[in-house]
Design a protein around this motif. Structure first.
Motif, short mmCIF file in Angstrom:
data_model
loop_
_atom_site.label_atom_id
_atom_site.label_comp_id
_atom_site.label_asym_id
_atom_site.label_seq_id
_atom_site.Cartn_x
_atom_site.Cartn_y
_atom_site.Cartn_z
N SER A 57 0.65 -1.17 0.05
CA SER A 57 0.05 -0.02 -0.27
C SER A 57 0.70 1.24 0.13
CB SER A 57 -0.78 0.00 1.21
OG SER A 57 -1.81 1.35 1.41
N PHE A 58 2.28 1.71 0.98
CA PHE A 58 2.68 2.97 0.84
C PHE A 58 3.32 2.39 -0.36
CE2 PHE A 58 6.58 3.78 1.61
CZ PHE A 58 6.54 5.20 2.09
N ASN A 59 4.23 1.44 -1.27
CA ASN A 59 5.05 2.26 -2.34
C ASN A 59 4.09 1.82 -3.60
OD1 ASN A 59 7.82 1.18 -1.58
ND2 ASN A 59 6.83 -0.25 -0.19
N LEU A 60 2.38 1.30 -3.41
CA LEU A 60 2.22 1.47 -4.77
C LEU A 60 1.58 2.98 -4.78
CD1 LEU A 60 0.34 0.46 -6.45
CD2 LEU A 60 -0.84 0.15 -5.38
N THR A 61 1.67 3.74 -3.21
CA THR A 61 0.78 4.82 -3.65
C THR A 61 2.37 5.98 -3.52
OG1 THR A 61 -0.26 4.67 -1.05
CG2 THR A 61 -0.07 6.51 -1.74
N MET A 62 2.93 4.82 -3.33
CA MET A 62 4.57 6.11 -3.83
C MET A 62 4.65 6.03 -5.18
SD MET A 62 8.05 7.15 -2.93
CE MET A 62 8.31 6.65 -1.15
N ILE A 63 4.32 4.42 -5.88
CA ILE A 63 4.70 4.92 -7.74
C ILE A 63 4.00 5.78 -8.36
CG2 ILE A 63 6.01 2.94 -7.44
CD1 ILE A 63 4.34 1.64 -8.95
N SER A 101 5.05 9.15 -10.51
CA SER A 101 4.46 8.51 -12.13
C SER A 101 4.16 9.98 -12.14
CB SER A 101 3.88 7.13 -11.98
OG SER A 101 3.99 6.48 -11.32
N SER A 102 2.86 10.22 -11.05
CA SER A 102 1.92 11.11 -11.95
C SER A 102 2.73 12.59 -11.56
CB SER A 102 0.54 12.00 -11.01
OG SER A 102 0.43 12.87 -11.46
N LEU A 145 6.21 0.60 -13.06
CA LEU A 145 6.56 2.01 -13.62
C LEU A 145 7.80 2.10 -14.91
CD1 LEU A 145 9.09 2.32 -9.81
CD2 LEU A 145 7.05 4.03 -11.45
N GLN A 146 8.50 0.79 -14.80
CA GLN A 146 8.77 0.11 -16.70
C GLN A 146 7.44 0.42 -17.65
OE1 GLN A 146 11.15 -3.07 -16.33
NE2 GLN A 146 12.84 -2.21 -15.52
N ARG A 147 6.33 0.15 -17.33
CA ARG A 147 5.35 0.32 -18.31
C ARG A 147 5.25 1.59 -18.54
NH1 ARG A 147 0.07 0.21 -18.76
NH2 ARG A 147 0.03 0.83 -16.31
N ARG A 148 4.50 2.27 -17.30
CA ARG A 148 4.69 3.33 -17.36
C ARG A 148 5.49 4.74 -18.34
NH1 ARG A 148 2.31 4.08 -11.63
NH2 ARG A 148 0.58 2.93 -11.60
N ARG A 149 7.21 3.81 -18.14
CA ARG A 149 8.24 4.50 -18.50
C ARG A 149 8.36 5.34 -17.49
NH1 ARG A 149 6.96 4.99 -25.36
NH2 ARG A 149 7.28 2.67 -25.25
N VAL A 150 8.83 5.78 -16.62
CA VAL A 150 9.14 6.74 -15.65
C VAL A 150 9.82 5.98 -14.65
CG1 VAL A 150 8.30 7.67 -13.05
CG2 VAL A 150 6.34 6.78 -14.92
N PRO A 151 11.37 6.67 -15.17
CA PRO A 151 12.65 5.70 -14.28
C PRO A 151 13.19 6.23 -13.55
CG PRO A 151 12.75 7.65 -16.34
CD PRO A 151 11.75 7.84 -16.41
N ALA A 152 12.03 7.59 -12.65
CA ALA A 152 12.75 8.04 -11.70
C ALA A 152 13.18 7.23 -10.70
CB ALA A 152 12.29 9.22 -11.31
N LEU A 153 11.98 6.12 -10.53
CA LEU A 153 12.14 5.62 -8.62
C LEU A 153 13.45 4.03 -9.19
CD1 LEU A 153 8.33 6.30 -7.04
CD2 LEU A 153 10.23 6.30 -6.70
N GLU A 154 13.61 3.83 -10.41
CA GLU A 154 14.37 2.97 -10.09
C GLU A 154 15.67 2.81 -8.89
OE1 GLU A 154 17.48 0.65 -13.46
OE2 GLU A 154 16.56 2.89 -13.86
N ALA A 155 16.13 3.87 -8.88
CA ALA A 155 17.19 3.31 -7.56
C ALA A 155 16.04 3.38 -6.25
CB ALA A 155 18.03 5.32 -7.27
N TYR A 156 15.40 3.69 -5.65
CA TYR A 156 14.74 3.23 -4.77
C TYR A 156 14.32 2.41 -4.82
CZ TYR A 156 10.94 3.28 -1.63
OH TYR A 156 9.68 2.79 -0.19
#
Length: 580
Positions: free
Chosen positions: A222-228, A232-233, A300-311
């Protein structure tokens, strides 16, 4: 246009006037640049042709446009700063403000970036500071709320090889009420957290009102889904709002802005995960978190959002080492139990040991969670644990005085493992089940002869001996008669005794049926082989298969009782097979 820009509030009309202003400034700048280029060409003489003379009116309008640029830049700066600061007002919907205001007027920001770099930098930094505060505070509050909903799962006593007595409190009761504690070894419904990818996140106030508790992996999801979702937005907004004509510069700027905003929130999320992981003994829960993290990474890859890869990578680096450590703790606990003479000596009956059920449920859980991944390291860890459990069961079996009871103990324990594995599905489970069934088959085979010997030992030994003799005709006919007579007078009673013995030794109906079928089936095999030897000895005279063959030799005819037919024995055995 001048009056509208200088005196009116920012709206769509104001935006249109600004775009017109920008066009004029671009035109003036282009004309001045062309004139300068022409002038330079004229001075070069033959090397270049003189360009068109500058439009005289531009010299007059230039200063006015510059003053208008400064005034417009100030208005735009104030407009965005006020809108951004409004995000600090409680209950402000950030996405609505982003979409309906900031992106609606993104051309104003683009103007600011092109015409007033310092103002654009101030807007950007104010946005970064505000959003950093916004996300960190919201996620910190959400994390604390989720922490209050966490169910008790496991502690250091919840290892496969820990004695039951060690799990008791001062007065012999568990530290945590059983109804409040999840089975740490069984996967059960916990896998739904992984399967329900479209499920919403946990609403803390709703869960508190209903007094709901959740295993950690549900809170983690729940926490990490809310995070991504938020990340993403936010990332997509940053890419669009702070866009420039240079794609590489725009991408680098977006990553920089996103990092500045989310870095504190990411650190807080990792710290929250680390605080749980460092004190967790729930291998199943941590492996679930690993699989959830993989799902979120793929999303995240499907959304093409690379910003949280390190996380997500950092989260994996927290989860995997702890999972492996807990696997090692399970292994060491079983190894320690196998060396504990007191524990071994406590094994006094043939029923499955509690360690067996723990291992079976744990193995089924790990194998199920490895179904779509086939991680060799995971398989190796589980095989290492399996070998240690098999060694422990062998040592426990050796504590029983009777050899038959040792075999029964192993059959009951292997059958329990097989039964638990059968409740799961998947190729990884099937491979493990095949291994356990092989062990079970070996022990059932050993039990069959062990069970037949007390009741039909003379028949079994005679058949094995006679089949090794080259000339069956040389065996004394009296020995055949003695074996036949003994079988005739005791076989029904012995079969009844075997049935009662199996019922007592194997409480699992299916397992008991399998064992009984194996014993009685082998009895038929031995007796059929005896009848074959009988025919060979008397060369077909007085057939023992129930037929009325021609008496060619007086030997069998002179017996007190003719051999019972194989078919008769089979009919009687079928009655016991159905009654178990």
């Amino acid at each position: 246009m001048i009056r509208k820009i200088t005196e009116s509030d920012v709206d769509e009309a104001w935006l249109n006037y600004l775009l017109e202003l920008n066009k004029k400034m671009t035109y003036v700048k282009a004309n001045v640049s062309a004139s300068k280029a022409g002038s330079s060409g004229g001075k070069a003489g033959k090397a270049g042709k003189a360009g068109p003379p500058p439009i005289r009116a531009l010299k007059d309008v230039g200063p006015e446009l510059e003053r208008l640029r400064i005034r417009a830049s100030g208005i735009i700066r104030d407009f965005f700063l006020n809108k951004i600061r409004s995000l600090r007002i409680p209950n402000t919907n950030i996405q609505i403000l982003q979409q309906s205001v900031l992106l609606k007027y993104k051309e104003l920001h683009r103007f600011l970036m092109e015409r007033h770099g310092d103002g654009a930098a101030e807007v950007r930094q104010t946005y970064v500071n505000t959003m950093r505060w916004y996300f960190y505070n919201h996620f910190e509050r959400y994390s604390k709320g989720l922490g209050k909903l966490q169910a008790v799962i496991a502690d250091k006593t919840d290892l496969i090889g820990v004695e039951e007595s060690a799990k008791k409190g001062l007065f012999g009761t568990g530290k945590v009420a059983l109804k409040d504690k999840t089975n740490v070894f069984a996967l059960g419904d916990r896998i739904e957290t992984l399967r329900q990818q479209d499920a919403g996140v946990i609403l803390v106030h709703v869960a508190e009102d209903k007094s709901q508790k959740y295993p950690y992996e549900a809170l983690f999801r729940s926490f990490n889904l809310t995070m991504i979702d938020n990340a993403s937005s936010e990332y997509l907004f940053i890419v669009e709002f702070f866009a420039t004509d240079n794609e590489k510069m725009a991408a680098d700027l977006a990553k920089s802005v996103f990092h500045d905003i989310f870095e504190p929130t990411e650190k807080m999320g990792l710290m929250t995960t680390k605080q749980y992981v460092d004190n967790s003994y729930d291998a199943v829960g941590i492996l679930l978190c690993i699989r959830i993290n993989t799902q979120l990474t793929m999303e995240l890859q499907r959304r093409r959002v690379p910003a949280l890869e390190a996380y997500t990578n950092a989260t994996n680096m927290l989860l995997w080492p702890r999972f492996q450590h807990i696997m090692d703790l399970h292994f060491q606990s079983v190894k320690k139990m196998a060396a504990n003479k007191q524990v071994l000596a406590s094994v006094r009956d043939v029923h499955p040991h509690y360690v067996t059920r723990r291992y079976a449920e744990f193995a089924a859980s790990i194998l199920t969670l490895n179904e779509e991944y086939s991680d060799p390291n995971l398989n190796n860890s589980l095989q290492r644990l399996r070998n240690e459990v098999e060694g422990l069961l062998a040592r426990m079996a050796n504590e029983l005085s009777e050899h038959k009871n040792r075999i029964v103990f192993l059959i009951n324990n292997y059958d329990l493992i097989a039964s638990v594995l059968k409740e799961s599905a998947g190729k990884t489970v099937e491979a493990e089940l095949e291994h356990v069934n092989a062990l079970l088959s070996v022990q059932i085979g050993a039990f069959v002869d062990e069970e037949l010997i007390p009741y039909f030992g003379n028949l079994v030994n005679f058949v094995k001996h006679a089949e090794q003799v080259k000339n069956v005709a040389g065996i004394d006919a009296d020995r055949f008669e003695k074996i036949s007579y003994e079988f005739n007078t005791t076989w029904r009673q012995n079969i009844t005794s075997i049935n009662a013995s199996v019922i007592q030794l194997f409480s699992n109906f299916k397992n008991g049926t399998t064992v009984l079928h194996a014993v009685l089936g082998q009895l038929i095999v031995y007796y059929t082989r005896f009848c074959v030897l009988l025919e060979q000895r008397f060369q077909g005279g007085g057939k023992a298969n129930g037929g009325s063959g021609r008496k060619q030799e007086a030997g069998i005819a002179s017996w007190k009782q003719p051999p019972v037919g194989v078919q008769t024995v089979m009919v009687e055995i079928k009655k016991f097979r159905s009654n178990f």
